[in-house]
Motif scaffolding. Structure first.
Motif, PDB file in Angstrom:
ATOM      1  N   PRO A   1       0.802  -1.230   0.000  1.00  0.00           N
ATOM      2  CA  PRO A   1       0.000   0.000   0.000  1.00  0.00           C
ATOM      3  C   PRO A   1       0.829   1.271   0.000  1.00  0.00           C
ATOM      4  O   PRO A   1       0.405   2.294  -0.546  1.00  0.00           O
ATOM      5  CB  PRO A   1      -0.838  -0.120   1.274  1.00  0.00           C
ATOM      6  CG  PRO A   1      -0.159  -1.146   2.112  1.00  0.00           C
ATOM      7  CD  PRO A   1       0.488  -2.087   1.149  1.00  0.00           C
TER       8      PRO A   1
ATOM      9  N   ALA B   1      -0.279   3.951  -2.734  1.00  0.00           N
ATOM     10  CA  ALA B   1      -0.880   5.213  -2.307  1.00  0.00           C
ATOM     11  C   ALA B   1      -0.466   6.418  -3.149  1.00  0.00           C
ATOM     12  O   ALA B   1      -1.316   7.235  -3.522  1.00  0.00           O
ATOM     13  CB  ALA B   1      -0.578   5.466  -0.832  1.00  0.00           C
TER      14      ALA B   1
ATOM     15  N   THR C   1      -5.913   2.367  -3.421  1.00  0.00           N
ATOM     16  CA  THR C   1      -6.045   1.751  -2.106  1.00  0.00           C
ATOM     17  C   THR C   1      -6.495   0.297  -2.272  1.00  0.00           C
ATOM     18  O   THR C   1      -7.211  -0.030  -3.229  1.00  0.00           O
ATOM     19  CB  THR C   1      -7.077   2.489  -1.229  1.00  0.00           C
ATOM     20  OG1 THR C   1      -8.365   2.410  -1.859  1.00  0.00           O
ATOM     21  CG2 THR C   1      -6.696   3.947  -1.031  1.00  0.00           C
TER      22      THR C   1
ATOM     23  N   TYR D   1      -4.735   6.069   7.730  1.00  0.00           N
ATOM     24  CA  TYR D   1      -4.367   4.929   6.886  1.00  0.00           C
ATOM     25  C   TYR D   1      -5.320   3.750   7.071  1.00  0.00           C
ATOM     26  O   TYR D   1      -4.913   2.593   6.935  1.00  0.00           O
ATOM     27  CB  TYR D   1      -2.929   4.494   7.208  1.00  0.00           C
ATOM     28  CG  TYR D   1      -1.884   5.389   6.594  1.00  0.00           C
ATOM     29  CD1 TYR D   1      -1.332   5.115   5.342  1.00  0.00           C
ATOM     30  CD2 TYR D   1      -1.441   6.533   7.263  1.00  0.00           C
ATOM     31  CE1 TYR D   1      -0.382   5.938   4.768  1.00  0.00           C
ATOM     32  CE2 TYR D   1      -0.491   7.374   6.703  1.00  0.00           C
ATOM     33  CZ  TYR D   1       0.042   7.068   5.455  1.00  0.00           C
ATOM     34  OH  TYR D   1       0.987   7.890   4.894  1.00  0.00           O
TER      35      TYR D   1
ATOM     36  N   GLU E   1      -7.483   2.391   5.288  1.00  0.00           N
ATOM     37  CA  GLU E   1      -7.686   1.479   4.153  1.00  0.00           C
ATOM     38  C   GLU E   1      -6.415   0.766   3.731  1.00  0.00           C
ATOM     39  O   GLU E   1      -6.439  -0.106   2.871  1.00  0.00           O
ATOM     40  CB  GLU E   1      -8.248   2.249   2.968  1.00  0.00           C
ATOM     41  CG  GLU E   1      -9.647   2.812   3.218  1.00  0.00           C
ATOM     42  CD  GLU E   1     -10.211   3.494   1.982  1.00  0.00           C
ATOM     43  OE1 GLU E   1      -9.414   3.874   1.119  1.00  0.00           O
ATOM     44  OE2 GLU E   1     -11.432   3.639   1.896  1.00  0.00           O
ATOM     45  N   THR E   2      -5.288   1.148   4.301  1.00  0.00           N
ATOM     46  CA  THR E   2      -4.022   0.572   3.831  1.00  0.00           C
ATOM     47  C   THR E   2      -3.140  -0.026   4.909  1.00  0.00           C
ATOM     48  O   THR E   2      -2.271  -0.833   4.612  1.00  0.00           O
ATOM     49  CB  THR E   2      -3.186   1.653   3.095  1.00  0.00           C
ATOM     50  OG1 THR E   2      -2.938   2.735   4.003  1.00  0.00           O
ATOM     51  CG2 THR E   2      -3.929   2.181   1.873  1.00  0.00           C
TER      52      THR E   2
END
Length: 270
Positions: free
Chosen positions: A201, A205, A210, A261, A263-264
């Motif tokens: 990620p 990014a 994502t 962060y 989502e990652t």
């Protein structure tokens, strides 16, 4: 003779005065310097968050940002830094095996969600026969990529190969996908050339991608691959390094990961 004695007394007095100035004031903490090697956000961000917290404990955190995923381990093994923060344990173990070093886990910090991305296709079903898939070229992340595709039924690997898996261990590849092995730090540049690219990620990014929204597939979260704080066996238990581990798994860092962060990067701690 009296003059010589007087001069000696005065000299001793001056030197004593200088010595007193060099000593910390009563109650003042002696500052410890801790040098940590790292690579990119969110690792660098997390270290900046804990830097003032470390200062409160009398520890100056010296953050050394390096340019590739080999230098941090070399620097740690050669005692140029005290600790590093950029890798998961299997990567560390592979480095130890190849270099005869004794790097050790201090603390898992966060899970980086590994995924596969494409500029050309919206789903794995669209990926045509013979498509080119770019994967990392270091042995551990090559295996990690192949395992991800095997877990999703895209390919089949020899039973039991685990993190030793290479392309030679692919026993079934129904769509004849071509796996191209590329340096981890160069993978993002392959988005224009390959049909599918596996990315951490941190590298997805900057491309505006994502895992939850853009990846055609992702791996399941596995603590074995948590990005971790790593030290040497001779210093891992030091108070300064244990304090850094404590701060990196504290509420300030957890809040940062959840808010910036989500989502990652998932915390690898409660």
């Amino acid at each position: 003779m009296k003059k010589i004695i007087t001069l000696l007394v005065l000299t001793m007095f001056v030197l004593a005065g200088c010595s007193d100035k060099a000593k910390p004031a009563p109650g003042e903490k002696k500052v410890v310097n801790l040098k940590v090697a790292t690579l990119i956000p969110p690792m660098t961000d997390m270290l900046e968050i804990v830097k003032p917290l470390m200062k409160e404990e009398g520890i100056n955190l010296d953050i050394v940002v390096l340019g590739d995923n080999v230098q941090p381990n070399n620097a740690l093994a050669n005692k140029e830094v005290d600790v590093n923060f950029f890798q998961h344990v299997p990567f560390m173990e592979q480095y130890n095996e190849s270099n005869g070093t004794d790097l050790v886990l201090v603390k898992p910090i966060y899970h980086a969600i590994f995924g596969a991305y494409s500029k050309r296709y919206k789903s794995m079903e669209e990926l045509p026969e013979g498509a080119t898939i770019a994967i990392p070229n270091d042995s551990v992340n090559t295996a990690r990529s192949l395992i991800m595709f095997a877990d999703q039924g895209i390919i089949k690997l020899k039973e039991g190969v685990g993190l030793k898996a290479t392309q030679a261990d692919i026993v079934e590849n129904k769509k004849n996908y071509k796996f191209e092995e590329v340096d981890l730090l160069m993978l993002a540049r392959m988005m224009d050339d390959a049909d599918l690219v596996t990315l951490y990620p941190s590298y997805a990014a900057p491309l505006g991608l994502t895992p939850s929204k853009d990846a055609l597939l992702t791996e399941t979260v596995d603590s074995e691959f948590a990005i971790s704080l790593i030290a040497r066996s001779d210093n891992a238990e030091s108070k300064a390094i244990q304090t850094l581990a404590e701060k990196l798994t504290g509420p300030e860092v957890k809040k940062f990961l959840e808010e910036d962060y989500a989502e990652t990067a998932l915390p690898a701690f409660e």
